[in-house]
Each structure stands twice: as C-alpha cells, then as structure tokens.
Design a protein around this motif. Sequence first.
Motif, mmCIF file in Angstrom:
data_model
loop_
_atom_site.group_PDB
_atom_site.id
_atom_site.type_symbol
_atom_site.label_atom_id
_atom_site.label_comp_id
_atom_site.label_asym_id
_atom_site.label_seq_id
_atom_site.Cartn_x
_atom_site.Cartn_y
_atom_site.Cartn_z
ATOM 1 N N ASP A 71 0.859 -1.222 -0.106
ATOM 2 C CA ASP A 71 0.038 -0.139 -0.257
ATOM 3 C C ASP A 71 0.893 1.231 -0.065
ATOM 4 O O ASP A 71 1.918 1.227 0.372
ATOM 5 C CB ASP A 71 -0.880 0.150 1.357
ATOM 6 C CG ASP A 71 -2.374 0.817 1.137
ATOM 7 O OD1 ASP A 71 -2.337 1.339 0.064
ATOM 8 O OD2 ASP A 71 -3.179 0.675 1.995
ATOM 9 N N GLU A 75 0.147 1.956 -6.475
ATOM 10 C CA GLU A 75 -0.085 1.132 -7.805
ATOM 11 C C GLU A 75 -1.388 0.468 -7.924
ATOM 12 O O GLU A 75 -1.974 0.189 -7.138
ATOM 13 C CB GLU A 75 1.273 0.207 -7.929
ATOM 14 C CG GLU A 75 2.438 0.998 -7.989
ATOM 15 C CD GLU A 75 3.883 0.306 -8.160
ATOM 16 O OE1 GLU A 75 3.586 -1.045 -8.471
ATOM 17 O OE2 GLU A 75 4.863 0.555 -8.097
ATOM 18 N N GLU A 76 -1.764 0.450 -9.114
ATOM 19 C CA GLU A 76 -3.051 -0.029 -9.448
ATOM 20 C C GLU A 76 -3.224 -1.684 -8.997
ATOM 21 O O GLU A 76 -4.114 -2.142 -8.516
ATOM 22 C CB GLU A 76 -3.289 -0.115 -11.106
ATOM 23 C CG GLU A 76 -4.619 -0.306 -11.375
ATOM 24 C CD GLU A 76 -4.911 -0.180 -12.880
ATOM 25 O OE1 GLU A 76 -4.149 0.481 -13.542
ATOM 26 O OE2 GLU A 76 -5.796 -0.535 -13.427
ATOM 27 N N GLU A 77 -2.043 -2.203 -9.419
ATOM 28 C CA GLU A 77 -1.996 -3.882 -8.781
ATOM 29 C C GLU A 77 -2.201 -3.678 -7.220
ATOM 30 O O GLU A 77 -3.028 -4.657 -6.757
ATOM 31 C CB GLU A 77 -0.737 -4.481 -9.365
ATOM 32 C CG GLU A 77 -0.421 -6.010 -8.707
ATOM 33 C CD GLU A 77 -0.066 -6.100 -7.263
ATOM 34 O OE1 GLU A 77 -0.468 -7.081 -6.733
ATOM 35 O OE2 GLU A 77 0.496 -5.170 -6.618
ATOM 36 N N ALA A 78 -1.685 -3.097 -6.468
ATOM 37 C CA ALA A 78 -1.709 -3.128 -5.107
ATOM 38 C C ALA A 78 -3.283 -2.647 -4.824
ATOM 39 O O ALA A 78 -3.823 -3.306 -3.865
ATOM 40 C CB ALA A 78 -0.783 -2.276 -4.217
ATOM 41 N N ASN A 95 -9.808 -6.341 -3.368
ATOM 42 C CA ASN A 95 -10.052 -7.494 -3.524
ATOM 43 C C ASN A 95 -10.229 -8.356 -2.232
ATOM 44 O O ASN A 95 -11.043 -8.914 -1.783
ATOM 45 C CB ASN A 95 -9.347 -8.208 -4.637
ATOM 46 C CG ASN A 95 -10.077 -9.411 -5.408
ATOM 47 O OD1 ASN A 95 -11.363 -9.527 -5.582
ATOM 48 N ND2 ASN A 95 -9.369 -10.577 -5.459
ATOM 49 N N ASP A 152 -6.011 -2.932 -6.528
ATOM 50 C CA ASP A 152 -7.076 -3.951 -6.640
ATOM 51 C C ASP A 152 -6.856 -5.148 -5.842
ATOM 52 O O ASP A 152 -7.995 -5.619 -5.367
ATOM 53 C CB ASP A 152 -6.735 -4.422 -8.216
ATOM 54 C CG ASP A 152 -7.034 -3.368 -9.335
ATOM 55 O OD1 ASP A 152 -7.806 -2.674 -8.976
ATOM 56 O OD2 ASP A 152 -6.716 -3.679 -10.512
ATOM 57 N N ARG A 153 -5.518 -5.391 -5.449
ATOM 58 C CA ARG A 153 -5.288 -6.777 -4.652
ATOM 59 C C ARG A 153 -5.901 -6.393 -3.240
ATOM 60 O O ARG A 153 -6.475 -7.272 -2.510
ATOM 61 C CB ARG A 153 -3.928 -7.109 -4.712
ATOM 62 C CG ARG A 153 -3.429 -8.187 -3.696
ATOM 63 C CD ARG A 153 -1.865 -8.603 -3.955
ATOM 64 N NE ARG A 153 -1.154 -7.332 -3.987
ATOM 65 C CZ ARG A 153 -0.651 -6.779 -3.106
ATOM 66 N NH1 ARG A 153 -1.111 -6.941 -1.840
ATOM 67 N NH2 ARG A 153 0.182 -5.432 -3.215
#
Length: 266
Positions: free
Chosen positions: A104, A111-114, A120, A116-117
């Motif tokens: 985070d 970042e977008e990946e973090a 989620n 979303d993860r």
Amino acid sequence: MTPRLSGKVGIVVGAGQTPGETVGNGRAAAILFAREGARLLLVDRRLDSAQETAETIRVEGGTAECCEADWTSRSDCARFTAACVDSFGRIDFLHNNVGIGTGDADPLRLEEEAFDRILNVNLKGCLLSCQAVVPVMRDQGSGSVVNVSSLAAVASTPLTAYKISKAGMNALGQSLAMSNARHGIRVNTIMPGLMDTPMAVEGTAEAQGMTRDQVRDFRNQLVPLRRKMGTAWDVAYASLFLHSDEAGFITGVVLPVDGGQAARIG
Ligand SMILES: NC(=O)c1ccc[n+]([C@@H]2O[C@H](COP(=O)([O-])OP(=O)(O)OC[C@H]3O[C@@H](n4cnc5c(N)ncnc54)[C@H](O)[C@@H]3O)[C@@H](O)[C@H]2O)c1
C-alpha cells in the motif's frame, strides 16, 4: 458458569496468522471462542497456519476443524460454508478476520495492482463470505456476523487502499445489518487500533526497514491509554461479547477497540 458460546457453532475466516513473536487477531479469537464452548471451522488460505490454531484448541480440549480456502473465491466460500454445515449441522456465527496491506502507499504512489489486490482481499472477500454464510443463518432465523475492520477506516493513515477497503467494510456491515435484521441476524464491525500482532509489528518492521522494538516504541506512543498498544486478546474479547447472547440487542455498530485513539479523532 456456563461458557458464553456454549452450544454454538462458528466459522473464523483468517484463523491462521502471519508468523511472528505474538498471537494474531484471528488465532486469538478462535482460541477464545473455543474456550467459551464454541465448535469451530477454521478457514485460511494457509492450511498449515489454521492447523496450528486448531492444534492449540484441541490441546485445550476444544473442537475445531480446518478448511483451506481463499475467501476471494465465491466457490471457496460456498465450500467452507458447506463444510461447516456438514461437520456441525449449523452456523451460529461468522467471524471475518482476513485483512492485508502489503504494497500500500499514499494516493499518488499507490500502484493499480496493489489497489486492486487489497480491495479484492479486504472488501470483496468479506462480501463473498457473507453472501455464502448469511443465507444459512436466514434459514435458521438467527446468527451473528463480526467483520474485523480497522481504525484506519476513520483515522489518518498513508495506507490508501487499506483505508478505503476498511471504510468499505464499515459500510458493508451496516448494510448487512439492516437487510438481515428482520431475519434475526446481527452484524457488527470491530475497528482495532494499534495492536501488537505479527501482521502489524513484523509486517511494518520488514516494510520500513526498522527493528521490531523501534516499531513497537513508535506505535506505543500513539496510544492514549497507558501509551501501550493493545493485543489480539483485546480484539478477541470484544468479538466474544458481540457473538454472545449478551449482545443480543446489538446490531449495526462499528466498535473501536483502540485504547482511546478514536476519541482523540473526535
Ligand atoms: N494488527 C493490527 O494492528 C490491526 C489493526 C487494525 C486492524 N487489523 C485487522 O485485523 C485483521 C487480522 O489480524 P491478524 O492479526 O489475525 O492478521 P494475520 O495476518 O495474522 O492473519 C490473517 C490471516 O488471514 C489469512 N488470509 C489472508 N488472505 C486470505 C484470503 N484471501 N483467504 C483466506 N485467508 C486469508 C492469512 O493467511 C492469515 O492467516 C485484519 O483484518 C486486519 O486488517 C489489525
């Protein structure tokens, strides 16, 4: 005295823990619920860690089965729900403890990946877990859900995705409480503050390049009550109360367990 969860069956999701020196929130809650008479299904994506919790419970004479599952998967949630009913015949309470924060950052560096993860796992997983279990409670005409959020939902923190996910959990808990009240199902949310758990202490030490003692000193100073973090047992005892019949008229609350930090926010 009769144990406070005598005769009840519960699911703890996230019943293992991050390895470390102290006990985590999910493990402490599971051990306490079992001591108070509950029979438990312990769910975790890390089966070995859930099994360690179960072993502690069994050594103390309690009853716990384990199920490996990822709560971001709808089919896994359906599977652990069915496993609990198969093993114990009912589900009286659901304790949603899973939460992550790795990777985070503040809003401009996140970042977008973090994002979303973290959303989620922390928020969608909680929704899917409730969507699987609450219908069983509706059929029974009773049940208790406790979702473990965080004071970060309302406090200032650089952890953007974590904060948003936990604020979402607070809102989800209130929606679930209102839409299930007439079915006799109570849904409450706990916001732990700064706790001395491996997820927080070992996790922060690794992420920030600090020693565990430096992390502890820093966190302790932020807590109004005795300038000392809480422990996983503080969260576990609040959870025990909310799942017990003593809290039979309490639903839709968002309870800080934080040594006074929320009062400082006002
Ligand atoms: N420790 C603190 O200071 C603090 C403060 C506020 C809130 N919280 C909240 O407390 C909760 C957890 O505390 P803890 O000490 O038990 O953490 P932990 O990391 O020790 O345990 C969480 C467990 O969840 C499991 N898990 C992770 N992702 C999963 C998934 N997708 N499906 C199934 N299981 C999964 C992990 O394997 C782990 O065993 C979290 O919701 C966290 O946000 C902690």
